[in-house]
Design a protein around this motif. Structure first.
Motif, short mmCIF file in Angstrom:
data_model
loop_
_atom_site.label_atom_id
_atom_site.label_comp_id
_atom_site.label_asym_id
_atom_site.label_seq_id
_atom_site.Cartn_x
_atom_site.Cartn_y
_atom_site.Cartn_z
N ALA A 264 7.04 -0.44 9.23
CA ALA A 264 6.22 -1.38 8.46
C ALA A 264 5.68 -0.69 7.21
CB ALA A 264 5.08 -1.94 9.29
N VAL A 265 6.46 -0.69 6.16
CA VAL A 265 5.92 -0.31 4.85
C VAL A 265 5.61 -1.62 4.16
CG1 VAL A 265 6.36 0.87 2.67
CG2 VAL A 265 7.23 1.84 4.79
N THR A 266 4.33 -1.92 4.02
CA THR A 266 3.96 -3.25 3.51
C THR A 266 4.38 -3.39 2.04
OG1 THR A 266 1.73 -2.46 3.07
CG2 THR A 266 2.10 -3.61 5.16
N PHE A 267 4.45 -2.27 1.35
CA PHE A 267 5.10 -2.26 0.04
C PHE A 267 5.64 -0.86 -0.22
CE2 PHE A 267 5.42 -1.96 -4.59
CZ PHE A 267 6.20 -3.08 -4.82
N ASP A 268 6.91 -0.80 -0.61
CA ASP A 268 7.54 0.49 -0.89
C ASP A 268 7.85 0.61 -2.38
OD1 ASP A 268 8.83 2.88 -0.89
OD2 ASP A 268 10.64 2.18 0.15
N SER A 269 6.94 1.27 -3.08
CA SER A 269 7.17 1.51 -4.52
C SER A 269 8.05 2.74 -4.71
CB SER A 269 5.84 1.76 -5.22
OG SER A 269 5.32 3.03 -4.84
N GLU A 317 1.38 1.73 3.30
CA GLU A 317 1.93 1.34 2.01
C GLU A 317 2.36 2.61 1.29
OE1 GLU A 317 0.38 -1.92 -1.22
OE2 GLU A 317 -1.03 -0.37 -0.63
N ASN A 318 3.47 2.56 0.58
CA ASN A 318 3.96 3.76 -0.11
C ASN A 318 3.74 3.61 -1.62
OD1 ASN A 318 5.25 6.19 -0.66
ND2 ASN A 318 7.32 5.35 -0.48
N LEU A 319 2.65 4.22 -2.09
CA LEU A 319 2.30 4.10 -3.50
C LEU A 319 2.12 5.48 -4.13
CD1 LEU A 319 -0.38 1.23 -3.71
CD2 LEU A 319 2.09 1.07 -4.10
N PRO A 320 2.34 5.57 -5.45
CA PRO A 320 2.01 6.81 -6.14
C PRO A 320 0.52 6.82 -6.47
CG PRO A 320 2.97 5.24 -7.69
CD PRO A 320 2.91 4.54 -6.34
N GLY A 321 -0.04 7.96 -6.73
CA GLY A 321 -1.47 8.03 -7.06
C GLY A 321 -1.94 9.46 -6.94
N GLY A 322 -3.19 9.66 -7.27
CA GLY A 322 -3.73 11.02 -7.29
C GLY A 322 -3.71 11.70 -5.94
N ALA A 323 -3.75 10.89 -4.89
CA ALA A 323 -3.79 11.48 -3.56
C ALA A 323 -2.44 11.43 -2.86
CB ALA A 323 -4.84 10.75 -2.71
#
Ligand code: BES
Ligand code: MN
Ligand code: ZN
Length: 500
Positions: A264-269, A317-323
């Motif tokens: 379950a990746v609710t959104f895969d960026s 969720e798979n997102l880019p970001g500082g963390a």
């Protein structure tokens, strides 16, 4: 939909009343009516066939409005040549039929495949023929209307009752409705966008999907950390939405359970290894594996099945970001194996690695099946036509193939050759999470194999089948809910072997 009833009846059709009677016919059907049929109806059908307006060609439909007598309307449905009739052809014909009647106000439908001896009953019994027609028809009725204000373009909500008239009383009609509803649930979950379907929302939906006979535990970030699921947490750490581990147990029988693990990746960026923006909106469907598993658990709960099944769903969720985690990071998985991140876009296998390890060590299942939109290479290889299967168990492979053929959610086995271990061998770690483009459908499976030990295991890659870009006969474009019907069929098969 929920108020819809399906009934199986051996009554003579002359005693029944319906807004619509569906009659399938072949090109090469001789028109002698079964004594159960109404003489007037028989005459009218014969006249239409004689006129040449309806020849029984595959996919043909013809509506005879009567508005008098027992059936208000008759819908003839063509199936082509008798020798060519299959369960799938019947489903597709059923879809055609149900779509054709959308504009009409119909509350009750009668289906009678035996009325004109219209098919080769040695190939498919009349009762199962009606069953498949209804299955295809109901799958085709699905619509996702949550976010559309436009008027309803049909009167589908009026439909209350479908009666299958036939030679026997079908024990399976209840199961049919439950499986259709579970498929619809999976499609709803997949189509709900990621701003609403967060990991927490998915957990709530999972809880709401099942009855009291299913225990649901939702592990939060802290508990997941305590479980040592660092590979899973690594994927989640770029998003503001906290990860959830959804654990469900349905115990309708004693003994070791079957474990289902759904990605379950609710959104895969793609995370830091960002995906191209073209088509990225579709990546809300990267939780379709979990949606299928939740659908299955709902159906088992409603069926009160004599099964012991556990479900483990890592949701984030798979997102880019500082963390966010990054390429080059080395992570110690729950199993202890270290993984170097080559691509943050190969995130599903990281979550599944920990979830498989959790499921196996926690529940000691007799077998474990994971289902996931895992690789783009899966859809490159199979388009929308097949689920890629990889497994360590010839027995599971055989049963999955049978279930796939029966439901037309077909699986095709890929070889887990030893060579593929090389693809994911680590340079600074035990393994790495991506082995390059070549063979990437199988290297993904090979990666997962590292985490299942001796437990019989099968991996289903539904990246190609969970979402379709064009309408199919009984699936409108978008989510298909694939996996629900396949896994329910598989679990039913198992029950037949045991004590019932
Ligand atoms: N969720 C994707 C796979 C996917 C792609 C599903 C397209 C449906 C449609 C998965 O997380 C992914 O990105 N896989 C990568 C792996 C690669 C980086 C080794 C892929 O297949 O490109
Ligand atoms: Mn990805
Ligand atoms: Zn993904």
């Amino acid at each position: 939909m929920t108020k819809l009833k399906i009934i199986s009846s051996r009554e003579r059709l002359t005693q029944a009343k319906a807004d619509l009677l569906i009659v399938p016919l072949c090109e090469d059907t001789a028109l002698t009516q079964h004594p159960d049929g109404d003489a007037d109806i028989g005459k009218r059908i014969a006249a239409v066939v004689k006129s040449g307006d309806f020849a029984g060609r595959n996919g043909q439909t013809f509506l005879i409005p009567i508005h008098a007598g027992r059936a208000a309307r008759i819908l003839l449905v063509g199936l082509g040549k008798k020798v060519d009739v299959t369960a799938e052809r019947l489903r597709q014909a059923g879809a055609k039929a149900f779509l054709a009647i959308r504009p009409f106000r119909i509350e009750t439908i009668a289906v009678a495949a035996h009325l004109f001896n219209g098919m080769d009953r040695e190939r498919i019994g009349f009762d199962s023929a009606s069953f498949y027609l209804v299955e295809g028809g109901l799958l085709a009725r699905y619509r996702f209307r949550k976010y559309r204000h436009e008027e309803q373009d049909d009167q589908e909500s009026n439909l209350q009752e479908i009666t299958i008239f036939g030679e026997e009383v079908l024990a399976d009609v209840q199961r049919l409705l439950i499986s259709i509803q579970a498929n619809a649930l999976a499609r709803d979950l997949v189509l709900t966008p990621a701003n609403e379907l967060t990991p927490a929302a998915l957990a709530v939906a999972a809880r709401g999907a099942v009855g009291k006979n299913v225990s649901v535990r939702i592990l939060d970030k802290k508990t997941i950390a305590r479980e040592g699921m660092r590979a899973f947490l690594a994927v989640a750490q770029g998003s503001q939405h906290e990860p959830k581990l959804i654990v469900m147990e349905y115990k309708g029988a004693q003994g070791a359970p079957t474990a289902l693990v759904g990605k379950a990746v609710t959104f895969d960026s793609g995370g830091i290894s960002l995906k191209p923006s073209d088509g990225m909106e579709k990546m809300k469907y990267d939780m379709a594996g979990a949606a299928a598993v939740i659908g299955v658990m709902q159906a088992l709960s409603r069926l009160k099945a004599k099964q012991h099944v556990v479900a483990v769903i890592p949701a984030c969720e798979n997102l880019p970001g500082g963390a966010a985690f990054r390429p080059g990071d080395v992570i110690k998985s729950r199993s202890g194996k270290t993984i170097e991140i080559i691509s943050t876009d190969a995130e599903g296998r990281l979550m599944l690695a920990d979830a498989l390890d959790y499921a196996i060590k926690h529940f000691k299942p007799r077998e474990v099946i994971d289902i996931a939109t895992l690789t783009g290479a899966c859809s490159i290889a199979f388009g929308h036509a097949a689920i890629a299967l990889m497994s360590t168990s010839p027995d599971l492979v055989g049963r999955l193939k049978l279930a796939g053929d029966a439901t037309y959610e077909r699986v095709w086995e890929m070889p887990l050759f030893e060579e593929f271990r090389e693809y994911i061998k680590g340079d600074v770690s035990d393994i790495k999470n991506a082995g390059g483009r070549k063979g990437s459908l199988i290297s993904a499976g090979s990666f997962l194999r590292e985490f299942v030990g001796d437990t019989p295991w099968a991996h289903l890659d539904i990246a190609g089948t969970a979402w379709i870009d064009k309408d199919k006969p009984y699936f409108s474009k978008g989510a298909t809910g694939v996996g629900v019907r396949l896994l329910l069929e598989l679990l039913r098969d198992r029950r037949g072997k045991g004590k019932e």
